[in-house]
Design a protein around this motif. Sequence first.
Motif, PDB file in Angstrom:
ATOM      1  N   GLN A 115     -85.895   2.739  19.757  1.00  0.00           N
ATOM      2  CA  GLN A 115     -86.524   2.591  21.062  1.00  0.00           C
ATOM      3  C   GLN A 115     -86.420   1.125  21.489  1.00  0.00           C
ATOM      4  O   GLN A 115     -86.503   0.224  20.659  1.00  0.00           O
ATOM      5  CB  GLN A 115     -88.005   2.990  20.994  1.00  0.00           C
ATOM      6  CG  GLN A 115     -88.241   4.389  20.494  1.00  0.00           C
ATOM      7  CD  GLN A 115     -87.824   5.451  21.478  1.00  0.00           C
ATOM      8  OE1 GLN A 115     -88.305   5.501  22.594  1.00  0.00           O
ATOM      9  NE2 GLN A 115     -86.909   6.329  21.066  1.00  0.00           N
ATOM     10  N   GLU A 116     -86.253   0.923  22.774  1.00  0.00           N
ATOM     11  CA  GLU A 116     -86.256  -0.433  23.322  1.00  0.00           C
ATOM     12  C   GLU A 116     -87.663  -0.715  23.830  1.00  0.00           C
ATOM     13  O   GLU A 116     -88.277   0.146  24.468  1.00  0.00           O
ATOM     14  CB  GLU A 116     -85.247  -0.521  24.460  1.00  0.00           C
ATOM     15  CG  GLU A 116     -85.125  -1.918  25.039  1.00  0.00           C
ATOM     16  CD  GLU A 116     -84.022  -1.991  26.067  1.00  0.00           C
ATOM     17  OE1 GLU A 116     -82.871  -2.243  25.659  1.00  0.00           O
ATOM     18  OE2 GLU A 116     -84.324  -1.795  27.261  1.00  0.00           O
ATOM     19  N   LEU A 117     -88.170  -1.887  23.543  1.00  0.00           N
ATOM     20  CA  LEU A 117     -89.526  -2.274  23.934  1.00  0.00           C
ATOM     21  C   LEU A 117     -89.452  -3.446  24.903  1.00  0.00           C
ATOM     22  O   LEU A 117     -88.811  -4.459  24.608  1.00  0.00           O
ATOM     23  CB  LEU A 117     -90.336  -2.658  22.695  1.00  0.00           C
ATOM     24  CG  LEU A 117     -91.770  -3.123  22.924  1.00  0.00           C
ATOM     25  CD1 LEU A 117     -92.607  -2.005  23.519  1.00  0.00           C
ATOM     26  CD2 LEU A 117     -92.374  -3.614  21.623  1.00  0.00           C
ATOM     27  N   ARG A 118     -90.102  -3.296  26.045  1.00  0.00           N
ATOM     28  CA  ARG A 118     -90.181  -4.360  27.049  1.00  0.00           C
ATOM     29  C   ARG A 118     -91.616  -4.435  27.570  1.00  0.00           C
ATOM     30  O   ARG A 118     -92.335  -3.436  27.548  1.00  0.00           O
ATOM     31  CB  ARG A 118     -89.259  -4.079  28.233  1.00  0.00           C
ATOM     32  CG  ARG A 118     -87.790  -4.112  27.861  1.00  0.00           C
ATOM     33  CD  ARG A 118     -86.951  -3.752  29.070  1.00  0.00           C
ATOM     34  NE  ARG A 118     -85.552  -3.716  28.749  1.00  0.00           N
ATOM     35  CZ  ARG A 118     -84.705  -4.701  28.984  1.00  0.00           C
ATOM     36  NH1 ARG A 118     -85.118  -5.815  29.547  1.00  0.00           N
ATOM     37  NH2 ARG A 118     -83.426  -4.579  28.671  1.00  0.00           N
ATOM     38  N   VAL A 119     -92.002  -5.617  28.030  1.00  0.00           N
ATOM     39  CA  VAL A 119     -93.341  -5.785  28.592  1.00  0.00           C
ATOM     40  C   VAL A 119     -93.198  -6.035  30.098  1.00  0.00           C
ATOM     41  O   VAL A 119     -92.286  -6.733  30.544  1.00  0.00           O
ATOM     42  CB  VAL A 119     -94.107  -6.937  27.891  1.00  0.00           C
ATOM     43  CG1 VAL A 119     -93.452  -8.284  28.104  1.00  0.00           C
ATOM     44  CG2 VAL A 119     -95.560  -6.962  28.330  1.00  0.00           C
ATOM     45  N   PHE A 120     -94.073  -5.398  30.879  1.00  0.00           N
ATOM     46  CA  PHE A 120     -94.090  -5.635  32.308  1.00  0.00           C
ATOM     47  C   PHE A 120     -94.783  -6.970  32.590  1.00  0.00           C
ATOM     48  O   PHE A 120     -95.742  -7.326  31.906  1.00  0.00           O
ATOM     49  CB  PHE A 120     -94.866  -4.530  33.040  1.00  0.00           C
ATOM     50  CG  PHE A 120     -94.115  -3.239  33.131  1.00  0.00           C
ATOM     51  CD1 PHE A 120     -93.241  -3.000  34.173  1.00  0.00           C
ATOM     52  CD2 PHE A 120     -94.296  -2.245  32.172  1.00  0.00           C
ATOM     53  CE1 PHE A 120     -92.543  -1.807  34.258  1.00  0.00           C
ATOM     54  CE2 PHE A 120     -93.606  -1.054  32.256  1.00  0.00           C
ATOM     55  CZ  PHE A 120     -92.731  -0.832  33.301  1.00  0.00           C
ATOM     56  N   MET A 121     -94.303  -7.678  33.624  1.00  0.00           N
ATOM     57  CA  MET A 121     -94.978  -8.903  34.037  1.00  0.00           C
ATOM     58  C   MET A 121     -96.352  -8.524  34.572  1.00  0.00           C
ATOM     59  O   MET A 121     -96.541  -7.423  35.102  1.00  0.00           O
ATOM     60  CB  MET A 121     -94.178  -9.625  35.122  1.00  0.00           C
ATOM     61  CG  MET A 121     -92.881 -10.175  34.617  1.00  0.00           C
ATOM     62  SD  MET A 121     -92.018 -11.218  35.832  1.00  0.00           S
ATOM     63  CE  MET A 121     -91.831 -10.134  37.210  1.00  0.00           C
TER      64      MET A 121
END
Length: 113
Positions: A102-108
Amino acid sequence: MSKYLISFPSWAMVATGGELEAAGRESRAVIEEAKRAGVYVFAGGLDESVAPVSVSANGEVTDGGYPDGPVLDGGFAVFELPSREQAVMWASRLAKACRCRQELRVFMFDPAS
């Protein structure tokens, strides 16, 4: 708390037959647990049978997405979590259930959201 996007592209899901059914059951169980924990925002997969369109500021619609951009497909989940460590834990659980990384990203941060 931050909102995190956990996702995978369609090509990463290589499970078939009974394994695909099990992956669906197990990933839905992780989502249900996230709901009970109060960290679930939304989740789902893009309907790849419906082609994307581009919409300009004047409302003009053209077929396709950004021509030079990556293909956007696969499964997505958004969780609201207190830390990156918690986000990694949930991403790991979804990776195990889905049988793919899974790719993990955080929203601004958006004060209006």
